[in-house]
Enzyme design. Structure first.
Site, PDB file in Angstrom:
ATOM      1  CB  CYS A   1      -0.969  -0.058   1.187  1.00 54.69           C
ATOM      2  SG  CYS A   1      -2.332   1.120   1.045  1.00 54.69           S
TER       3      CYS A   1
ATOM      4  CG  HIS B   1      -3.299  -3.555   3.491  1.00 55.78           C
ATOM      5  ND1 HIS B   1      -2.349  -2.887   4.223  1.00 55.78           N
ATOM      6  CD2 HIS B   1      -3.958  -2.616   2.781  1.00 55.78           C
ATOM      7  CE1 HIS B   1      -2.429  -1.582   3.976  1.00 55.78           C
ATOM      8  NE2 HIS B   1      -3.400  -1.394   3.104  1.00 55.78           N
TER       9      HIS B   1
ATOM     10  CD  GLU C   1      -0.818  -5.477   6.238  1.00 56.60           C
ATOM     11  OE1 GLU C   1      -0.492  -6.033   5.169  1.00 56.60           O
ATOM     12  OE2 GLU C   1      -1.060  -4.257   6.309  1.00 56.60           O
TER      13      GLU C   1
END
Lengths: 86, 222
Positions: B87, B195, B197
């Protein structure tokens, strides 16, 4: 000598410009339906110490292309003029 | 020994703990690296996480590239070290010249916070080496400037050199050629807008991010 520099950074044609599009959409409601092709940008002003106007322009252009504008998406217009001594 | 992964923290970064937690889930030892450091302390890989580095002033990533740590990241990358920008981290890597192109405002002028379906389109990169081309992953998007753009000759090069690593199935932000992630020539530097994560637990709706992180650590993909 000191020079006053102005750098105008604008999005290149074809790059999405939501801010301008939003302002333009608001114009008819305000009675400005005669206005079009609105573009926003950023203006930077700074002073440069240089031995000549050509050198000051070179430095301002380097700053414009290395930091102030991202050449992938933006164009920069640079203008330089001597600062009047008081 | 567990791989040590540096997670770069600029003023305004806000995904560093999520990335660290996800890395720990796949067995790595995350280490937060403050942006003022000039040395990476011998980590095995680097993640530049999301957020708003330096407040996104000027442009996302424009000022972060001048942080001292970025010199060390560039040297690490030049030596073949694995570097992943997620990002805002992707934006930082493009501004730093480690990856080509730029990220412009999303099509439709919207900040997006949605799950996206991305397809692995190259298994050359450090982030996708453990995955088969064609694998679909569900990963959250969370950005305003997420629409990938580059010069036509850059796109030709990316495609010809098999450097587009992830593409959106439905291209929610108007990215050029559906690009969600790319890598450098050496395939050791990867940038992606979604993302991984945030797709690290069934509770979050997807665990697809973990397979990417396992690839990064060269672990067998479960």
């Amino acid at each position: 000598m000191r020079f006053a520099a102005r750098v105008e950074v604008r999005l290149r044609p074809g790059i999405a410009d939501p801010e301008s599009a939003t302002i333009e959409r608001a114009l008819p409601a305000l009675g400005f339906d005669d206005v079009g092709k609105l573009a926003t940008g950023r203006s930077f002003r700074f002073e440069i110490e240089a031995e000549s106007e050509a050198r000051a322009r070179e430095r301002a252009e380097a700053l414009a292309t290395r930091l102030l504008a991202n050449p992938v998406m933006e164009d920069a217009a640079v203008s330089v003029s001597p600062v009047e001594s008081p | 020994m567990a791989a040590r992964v540096g997670v770069v923290v600029f003023p305004g970064t806000n995904c560093e703990h999520d990335v660290a937690a996800a890395l720990a889930l796949v067995g790595a030892t995350p280490e937060l690296l403050w942006h003022g450091l000039r040395d990476l302390g011998g980590v095995d890989a680097v993640v530049v996480p999301g957020g708003f580095a330096h407040g996104d002033y000027l442009r996302p990533g424009a000022l972060a590239r001048f942080s001292p740590v970025m010199g060390a990241v560039a040297r690490f990358a030049a030596d073949g070290g694995p570097v992943v920008g997620i990002c805002n981290g992707f934006q930082v890597l493009t501004e730093a010249g480690l990856l080509p192109g730029a990220l412009q405002k999303n099509r439709g002028l919207r900040f997006m916070c949605v799950p996206s379906v991305v397809t692995v389109t190259s298994s050359r990169s450090v982030l996708t080496s453990g995955l088969e081309v064609g694998t679909e992953l569900v990963l959250p998007l969370n950005n305003f400037d997420g629409s990938y753009v580059c010069a036509p000759e850059t796109l030709e090069e990316l495609v010809a050199e098999d450097r587009v690593v992830l593409r959106y199935r439905d291209n929610p932000n108007g990215s050029l050629d559906d690009i969600a992630g790319i890598c450098n020539r050496g395939a050791n530097v990867v940038g992606l807008m979604p993302h991984p994560e945030r797709a690290s637990s069934e509770l979050l709706g997807s665990v697809d991010g973990l397979v990417l992180l396992r690839s990064l650590l060269s672990l067998p993909v479960a």
